[in-house]
Design an enzyme around this catalytic site. Structure first.
Site, mmCIF file in Angstrom:
data_model
loop_
_atom_site.group_PDB
_atom_site.id
_atom_site.type_symbol
_atom_site.label_atom_id
_atom_site.label_comp_id
_atom_site.label_asym_id
_atom_site.label_seq_id
_atom_site.Cartn_x
_atom_site.Cartn_y
_atom_site.Cartn_z
ATOM 1 C CB CYS A 142 -0.985 -0.015 1.167
ATOM 2 S SG CYS A 142 -0.211 0.053 2.814
ATOM 3 C CG HIS A 191 -4.335 -0.089 3.971
ATOM 4 N ND1 HIS A 191 -3.536 -0.891 3.196
ATOM 5 C CD2 HIS A 191 -5.380 0.274 3.172
ATOM 6 C CE1 HIS A 191 -4.076 -1.046 2.001
ATOM 7 N NE2 HIS A 191 -5.187 -0.343 1.956
ATOM 8 C CG HIS A 203 -6.622 0.293 -1.450
ATOM 9 N ND1 HIS A 203 -6.652 -0.539 -0.352
ATOM 10 C CD2 HIS A 203 -7.759 0.015 -2.139
ATOM 11 C CE1 HIS A 203 -7.752 -1.277 -0.376
ATOM 12 N NE2 HIS A 203 -8.440 -0.947 -1.449
#
Length: 240
Positions: A142, A191, A203
């Site tokens: 990510c 994240h 993402h």
């Protein structure tokens, strides 16, 4: 006859949203009849406090969708670039359940200015594989994805999601190109993704094992969403 009925059904289900410019003598009731949109829906779609209009005023005409098997509010929100909450408000829905044949008004979306560089670069990697520790160009995790995309613009970001969170200024509400952060572990930022606008973000998804676009308003993301941060300097070129 069956072929004709099917054609009518498909035509209704694909009625396109648009806009209408108010002319002298127009009333909201007349416009709603001409456009085939009931008065309450037209009022809600345009956030009108009363029925007063003025020539030159631009009204948004919502889109009609007839639910088919497999439709959900989440899938419709993704398809039409809107949010589940907006669909529910416009249709007076109390639950998330849909039935086949249900008529739903979909909020029309204004075209927004988006950072062309960030958004275009990020989208160009849709479907690329997820790999823990990946920082491009062929696979990403990510934060590696976010770092790589902004790196293409000459903007250096820290390597981890937690470090990116700490380094960037907060954004009260996310705008296209902002970073959106999450805490799946519950006690730290772990994240990050890039906000696209209209409630969507892109993402590197470790569960789906690839770069994807998803709905930020989905319950499983809202439970762990921690906020947005802005990358400075922002891209200067915008899509209109």
């Amino acid at each position: 006859m069956k072929r004709f009925a099917l054609g009518v059904f498909l035509l209704i289900s694909l009625v396109m949203a648009g806009s209408y410019t108010v002319r002298p003598g127009d009333t909201l009731w007349r416009i709603s009849r001409e456009q085939g949109v009931d008065l309450t829906t037209l009022t809600l779609a345009n956030h009108l406090k009363n029925t007063a209009l003025h020539p030159g005023q631009r009204l948004i005409i919502p889109e009609l969708h007839v639910a088919i098997k497999g439709d959900t509010l989440w899938s419709l929100a993704r398809r039409y670039n809107t949010t589940v909450a907006e669909i529910k408000v416009l249709n007076g829905l109390q639950s998330n359940e849909l039935r086949v044949g249900q008529r739903l008004w979909i909020p029309a979306q204004e075209k927004r200015e988006e950072p062309v560089n960030v958004i275009a670069i990020a989208r160009s990697y849709l479907g690329y594989p997820y790999r823990y520790g990946g920082a491009g160009p062929n696979s990403f995790d990510c934060s590696g994805f976010v770092q790589y995309v902004y790196g293409k613009l000459g903007i250096k970001l820290p390597r981890t999601a937690a470090a990116q969170w700490s380094a960037l200024p907060a954004a009260a509400e996310p705008e296209p190109g902002d970073l959106v952060f999450f805490s799946f572990s519950g006690n730290r930022i772990d994240h990050v993704g890039i906000y696209l606008g209209n409630g969507r973000f892109i993402h590197a998804n470790s569960y789906k094992k690839k770069i994807v676009i998803e709905d930020l308003n989905a319950p499983w993301y809202q439970r762990v969403y921690r906020g947005s941060k802005r990358v400075n300097p922002p891209p200067q070129t915008a899509i209109r």
